[in-house]
Design an enzyme around this catalytic site. Structure first.
Site, PDB file in Angstrom:
ATOM      1  N   THR A  99       0.797  -1.227   0.000  1.00 11.36           N
ATOM      2  CA  THR A  99       0.000   0.000   0.000  1.00 11.36           C
ATOM      3  C   THR A  99       0.829   1.276   0.000  1.00 11.36           C
ATOM      4  O   THR A  99       0.341   2.326  -0.411  1.00 11.36           O
ATOM      5  CB  THR A  99      -0.937   0.015   1.213  1.00 11.36           C
ATOM      6  OG1 THR A  99      -0.140  -0.100   2.420  1.00 11.36           O
ATOM      7  CG2 THR A  99      -1.924  -1.148   1.158  1.00 11.36           C
ATOM      8  N   THR A 122      -5.455   5.139   7.720  1.00 12.84           N
ATOM      9  CA  THR A 122      -5.414   5.052   6.261  1.00 12.84           C
ATOM     10  C   THR A 122      -5.345   3.601   5.783  1.00 12.84           C
ATOM     11  O   THR A 122      -5.901   3.254   4.745  1.00 12.84           O
ATOM     12  CB  THR A 122      -4.222   5.838   5.697  1.00 12.84           C
ATOM     13  OG1 THR A 122      -3.025   5.415   6.363  1.00 12.84           O
ATOM     14  CG2 THR A 122      -4.410   7.327   5.895  1.00 12.84           C
ATOM     15  N   ASP A 165      -6.716   1.001   7.282  1.00 16.06           N
ATOM     16  CA  ASP A 165      -8.089   0.479   7.421  1.00 16.06           C
ATOM     17  C   ASP A 165      -8.944   0.913   6.243  1.00 16.06           C
ATOM     18  O   ASP A 165      -9.701   0.122   5.670  1.00 16.06           O
ATOM     19  CB  ASP A 165      -8.727   0.996   8.713  1.00 16.06           C
ATOM     20  CG  ASP A 165      -8.017   0.501   9.951  1.00 16.06           C
ATOM     21  OD1 ASP A 165      -7.615  -0.662   9.976  1.00 16.06           O
ATOM     22  OD2 ASP A 165      -7.857   1.301  10.888  1.00 16.06           O
TER      23      ASP A 165
END
Length: 301
Positions: free
Chosen positions: A175, A222, A224
């Site tokens: 991510t 962020t 989550d």
């Protein structure tokens, strides 16, 4: 079960998947006064016995059939091991169930990684959780922890994602990373990989890179938000990781830009926003979560 997909979910993102059309049963892995980005927090950590009791209540009422399970932050190894048992049981009932795991363990600050959960969670994630997960969303540091390999280049990252695929998950999304972005130092790189095995045994892998503008602030939640929206958008675009990630990352950008603008206005000119002012503007971003304008395009690698 209702017609809409259901997801068993820890706190931190149920509103996002709920907004996108999912019925959600939320289990609090922790019950804290506030998130841990504040100087102080109070509360309780759910353990395996307490999780088992909650799940038994669902079983007794025969409402324990799910299409998705989504997990994130926890601080208890027994809880994490119990999650694996529950996921395996749910998959026996529904072989199409998708387990999305955000292996929340730590992050990098100024190039140095550190864990902000107990270190004994790592072997449980690596040896038990990741092998039963279908989608995982580690950041760069967490991907390095899970594989035992450092990432210095995009090639390293792609090889680490291959290692994570080999552990079980079909979809791996790193991510965030500190890799050099082709667009320059003001951009953050995320990488995605989706691997499918065809009926004849051959494998097809789709890989993408996303570059999103950096926001000069430290946000909490962020991960989550990312995991919840990726679950929803991969459900809506099951064979198109590129589109799912573009919608996820674009929505993230809308939320973060709205949050930092509001936080700076509250803090006043020349002042650094505090944790309360940097709370993600989720309610105000409802329309962007439901139907994000694509402002971050993915590059197919």
């Amino acid at each position: 079960m209702a017609a809409l997909p259901a997801a068993l979910r820890r706190p931190g993102g149920p509103c996002q998947v709920g907004v996108l059309g999912f019925e959600v049963d939320t289990v609090n892995s922790v019950q804290f006064s506030n998130h841990t980005g504040y100087a102080h927090w109070k509360g309780q950590v759910l353990n395996s016995d307490e999780l088992h009791e909650l799940y038994e209540g669902l079983k007794l009422n025969k409402v324990n059939r799910y299409d998705y399970v989504l997990t994130g932050y926890t601080r208890d190894t027994s809880f994490l091991a119990m999650v694996v048992d529950i996921v395996q049981e749910l998959k026996q009932q529904n072989s199409n169930l998708v387990y999305v795991c955000d292996p929340v363990m730590g992050d990098k600050w100024n190039g140095e990684g550190s864990m902000y959960v107990p270190k004994d969670l790592l072997p449980v994630y690596r040896d038990k959780v990741v092998p039963v997960a279908d989608i995982i969303t580690p950041n760069q540091f967490e991907a390095e922890l899970l594989t035992g390999r450092k990432i210095y280049t995009e090639k390293d990252a792609l090889e680490v994602m291959d290692m994570l695929h080999a552990m079980g998950p079909e979809t791996v999304v790193i991510t965030s990373s500190d890799l050099q972005a082709p667009l320059g130092n003001d951009y953050l790189i995320a990488l995605g990989s989706h691997r499918k095995t065809k009926a004849d045994g051959t494998r097809i892998t789709q890989r993408i890179r996303m570059e999103s503008p950096k926001v000069d602030a430290v946000f909490v939640g962020t991960g989550d938000l990312f995991a919840a929206m990726l679950l929803a958008w991969t459900h809506k675009h099951p064979n198109n990781l590129k589109v799912a990630c573009e919608k996820t990352v674009s929505a993230m950008q809308h939320v973060l830009q709205r949050t930092i603008k509001s936080a700076k206005a509250q803090a006043g000119e020349g002042n650094k926003p505090n944790s309360a002012q940097l709370e993600l503007r989720m309610v105000q971003s409802k329309k962007d979560i439901e139907n994000p304008e694509i402002i971050v395009k993915a590059t197919v690698l």
